[in-house]
Design an enzyme around this catalytic site. Structure first.
Site, PDB file in Angstrom:
ATOM      1  N   GLY A 137     -71.995  -7.010-100.437  1.00 42.29           N
ATOM      2  CA  GLY A 137     -73.059  -7.177-101.431  1.00 42.29           C
ATOM      3  C   GLY A 137     -72.595  -7.764-102.747  1.00 42.29           C
ATOM      4  N   CYS A 138     -73.426  -7.548-103.760  1.00 41.81           N
ATOM      5  CA  CYS A 138     -73.239  -8.185-105.072  1.00 41.81           C
ATOM      6  C   CYS A 138     -71.934  -7.788-105.754  1.00 41.81           C
ATOM      7  CB  CYS A 138     -74.386  -7.808-106.006  1.00 41.81           C
ATOM      8  SG  CYS A 138     -75.965  -8.453-105.497  1.00 41.81           S
ATOM      9  N   ASN A 139     -71.420  -6.598-105.427  1.00 43.54           N
ATOM     10  CA  ASN A 139     -70.202  -6.123-106.073  1.00 43.54           C
ATOM     11  C   ASN A 139     -68.948  -6.753-105.461  1.00 43.54           C
ATOM     12  OD1 ASN A 139     -71.532  -4.081-104.099  1.00 43.54           O
ATOM     13  ND2 ASN A 139     -69.323  -3.924-103.719  1.00 43.54           N
TER      14      ASN A 139
END
Lengths: 355, 242
Positions: A137-139
Site C-alpha cells: 500500500g501507500c506506506n
C-alpha cells in the site's frame, strides 16, 4: 572515508500524459449520485494523471480485470522507464551500473514481478540483486527504503535503485456508490525512482550535500487491520479498494508514537526537524497529522501541493514531495527531515534524513 | 544563570521576568532556552511573563544596530520565531503589564492568552513613528481588537492607558494588586488541560485566516485528538458514574 548510512543521490518521477480535473472525471463517468458528485467537488485535489480508456457516447467503458492488469503492466514499464531515466540524469550513471533494484507496487499483480520486467527491458545487469514489494500500500515506499538503505550500508560504494510504480487507474471500479467514489476521487497514477549509495561520493553537479538515511521507525495499528483493504467484488469481477471513513483520524492519533520513537532514539526534539516529507494521503489525514503532532501549514506545504496536483499517488507520493522540497532550494547543510508514509495495516512508517 | 531575565518555577507556575528594559539578541536566545525547557521538562501549567516594577519592556535595543553596518533582517525573524513559540506553548500564557510596555514589549504582550495591567500601564506600538514596523503585531493586533482600532494604534502610535486598554480588550484585567489579579486569572483558566488549551488557542489563532471548509476539517482533526486525551475521558467517566 566511507559513510555508514546510505545517501539519497537523486530522485526521478513520471506520470502518464493525460491529466483530468475532478469535473472531467465526473463528466467522463457520467456520475449521477449527488453525494459522489459533492465528494469530488469538496476534494482538495485539482486534478490527477490517469490512464483512462477513450469515452464513447455512453461515457467511459468499463474495464475488466484482465484489461486493468495489462494497463498496470504496460504503464509500469513506461513510467518506470521514464522515472528511472530522470533519476539517472546528470549522475553519469546508467541502469547497468545499478547493483540492487527494489520495485514496489500495490496496484497490480505480476509474476514475474516488476524488477524482472525492468531488467529485461531497461538495461539492468542480469546479476543485479532484486526485491519486489507487492501489496503493502501507500506506506510501502518506506518499507522498501529501509532494506534498500540497509543494503547500501552493507555494500558501501554500490548503487541501489528503488522504484515505486503505482497505476491507480488500474484499480478503477465504477458503480456510482460512495465506497468506490471515495477511491475514484482520490488516487492518481505516478512512479518515482530513488537512487542510493553509501559513500562520500556526491553526485557530480550536486549543489548541496546529499541526505543520509539515518534511521527508520515503524508503527502498526492492528486494531485497524481492516480499515484499508482490497475486497474481491464478485459483482464487478475485480478487486475493489475499501477505505474506512475513520482512517484519517485513527492514523492521526497514532502519529505521535512513531515520531516520538524515531526522534527520541536519535536524541532529537520535534523542533530539531527542519522539513517534513509526508505521504499525500488525503486532506483529512494531513489535517489529523497537523493537529496531532503540531505541524504548521508551512510544514506540510509540499504534501498538500502534491495532493492538489496529483492526488494520492500511493507508495511513491512521498518521493514527489521530497523532490519538490529539494527543488525549492531551502535545504541547508545540517538540516534534518522526517519522512512519513501511512497506509494499510494500518501502519505509519517513518524515516529520518540528515543533510 | 540568565543575563537578560530571571526564570523561576513554583509548582504549576513558571515565571519569566525580563530583567532588561530593552530586547536584544541575547534575550531572544535566553527566551529560546526557556521555551526548550518549558516544552521538554516542565510540568508548569501557567507561564507568567512580566518585567521590572514600572516597566514591562521598552522594546528593541537599538544599540545592536549600527548605521555603518548592513541591516540584518534575520534578527527580526528570530524575534518572530520566539514570539510564535511562546504563543504555542502547551501552557496558559499570562502577561503582567506594570508601567511601560512599548514596541517589542507590546508585541510580546500580544502572544499572551491573558493580560493583567496595573493602572499605571502605558502601552504603545511606537515603531511606525520610529520608521519601522511593529513585527507581527500588524497580524495579531487586528485579529485581537479589530482592524479599525489596530490601524489607529499602529499608525498613530498613541499611548494607551489602563482604562482604554481594558475597553479595547487589549488587557483582560486592571488591578493595583497584581498577586490577587494573577491568582484570580489562573483560577479562571481552571484545570488547564494542556492539549485542549493548545488546540483551542491554535484554532482561534487560525480563525481569521482559514476559510470555513478548511476550518471545519481542522476542527475535526483537533477534536478527535482532544476526545482521546485523559481529561475528556475522565469527564465522561465522571458523567457515567453519576
Amino acid at each position: 572515508m566511507r559513510s555508514r548510512h546510505a545517501r539519497i543521490l537523486s530522485v526521478g518521477t513520471a506520470n502518464p500524459p493525460n491529466w483530468y480535473t475532478q469535473q472531467d472525471i465526473l463528466d467522463l463517468y457520467r456520475v449521477a449520485n449527488p453525494m459522489v458528485k459533492s465528494m469530488f467537488k469538496a476534494s482538495h485535489i485539482q486534478g490527477r494523471h490517469l490512464v483512462l480508456p477513450e469515452a464513447d457516447e455512453a461515457g467511459v467503458p468499463q474495464e475488466d480485470q484482465a484489461t486493468l492488469l495489462r494497463k498496470h503492466r504496460v504503464w509500469s514499464l513506461k513510467l518506470g522507464r521514464e522515472c528511472i531515466e530522470k533519476a539517472l540524469t546528470d549522475t553519469g550513471l546508467s541502469t547497468g551500473d545499478i547493483d540492487y533494484l527494489c520495485c514496489i507496487t500495490s496496484t497490480g499483480m505480476m509474476l514475474p514481478g516488476l524488477s524482472a520486467m525492468f531488467v529485461k527491458h531497461l538495461g539492468f545487469r542480469v546479476d543485479c540483486h532484486r526485491t519486489d514489494i507487492v501489496g503493502m500500500g501507500c506506506n510501502a515506499g518506506l518499507n522498501g527504503l529501509n532494506p534498500t538503505a540497509n543494503w547500501c550500508a552493507a555494500n558501501p560504494g554500490k548503487l541501489a535503485l528503488m522504484v515505486c510504480c503505482e497505476v491507480n487507474s488500474a484499480l478503477y471500479v465504477y458503480d456510482d456508490t460512495m465506497g468506490t467514489g471515495v477511491v475514484n476521487s482520490l488516487f492518481g497514477d505516478g512512479c518515482a525512482a530513488v537512487l542510493l549509495r553509501a559513500d562520500d561520493t556526491d553526485g557530480p553537479t550536486q549543489p548541496l550535500p546529499l541526505p543520509q538515511v539515518v534511521d527508520f521507525y515503524s508503527h502498526l495499528i492492528p486494531q485497524a487491520w481492516g480499515a484499508m483493504r482490497y475486497n474481491w467484488s464478485t459483482e464487478h469481477g475485480k478487486f475493489s479498494f475499501y477505505l474506512d471513513r475513520d482512517v484519517p483520524y485513527v492514523l492521526g492519533i497514532h502519529t505521535e508514537t512513531p515520531v516520538n520513537g524515531l526522534l527520541s532514539r536519535n536524541k532529537l526534539k520535534r523542533r530539531d526537524i527542519d522539513h517534513w516529507i509526508i505521504h499525500s494521503g488525503g486532506k483529512k489525514v494531513i489535517d489529523a497529522i497537523k493537529y496531532n503532532i503540531g505541524l504548521t501549514d508551512f510544514d506540510v506545504r509540499h504534501t498538500v501541493n502534491i495532493l492538489r496536483r496529483f492526488g494520492n499517488l500511493g507508495s511513491g507520493s512521498f518521493l514527489f514531495s521530497y523532490q519538490q522540497l529539494v527543488n525549492e532550494g531551502k535545504i541547508r547543510p545540517g538540516d534534518r527531515a522526517v519522512m512519513m508514509t501511512m497506509g494499510p495495516g494500518s501502519t505509519i512508517e517513518t524515516a529520518l534524513l540528515h543533510w | 544563570m540568565y543575563k537578560t531575565l530571571t526564570f523561576e518555577e513554583n509548582g504549576d507556575i513558571a515565571t519569566v521576568t525580563l530583567a532588561k528594559s530593552r530586547i536584544n539578541m541575547e534575550m531572544v536566545r535566553e527566551l529560546t532556552e526557556i521555551c526548550n525547557h518549558l516544552e521538554d521538562d516542565s510540568t508548569a501549567k501557567v507561564v507568567v511573563l512580566r518585567g521590572q516594577v514600572g516597566c514591562f519592556s521598552l522594546g528593541i535595543d537599538f544599540a545592536e544596530f549600527r548605521p555603518d553596518q548592513p541591516m540584518d533582517i534575520h534578527g527580526f525573524n528570530k524575534w518572530e520565531k520566539i514570539c510564535a513559540r511562546i504563543e504555542r506553548l502547551p501552557k496558559a500564557i499570562i502577561a503582567i503589564i506594570d508601567g511601560d510596555c512599548h514596541g517589542g514589549g507590546a508585541q510580546l504582550m500580544l502572544v499572551a492568552d491573558a493580560v493583567i495591567a496595573t493602572p499605571r500601564c502605558d502601552i504603545q506600538f511606537n515603531e511606525v513613528h520610529l520608521g519601522f514596523l511593529p513585527g507581527m503585531a500588524t497580524f495579531r493586533l487586528a485579529k485581537s481588537i479589530g482592524l479599525g482600532h489596530a490601524k489607529r494604534l499602529i499608525m498613530q502610535c498613541p499611548k494607551i492607558g489602563a482604562d482604554e486598554a481594558l475597553s479595547l480588550g487589549l488587557v483582560s484585567m486592571v488591578s493595583t494588586d497584581i498577586d490577587e489579579a494573577l491568582s484570580k486569572t489562573i483560577q479562571a483558566f481552571g484545570p488547564i488541560h494542556n492539549v485542549a488549551v493548545t488546540l483551542a488557542r491554535r484554532l482561534l489563532n487560525e480563525s481569521f485566516s482559514t476559510d470555513f471548509e478548511n476550518a471545519i476539517g481542522n476542527f475535526l482533526a483537533a477534536q478527535h485528538r482532544a476526545i482521546h486525551q485523559t481529561p475528556f475521558l475522565d469527564t465522561i467517566r465522571a458523567h457515567t458514574d453519576e
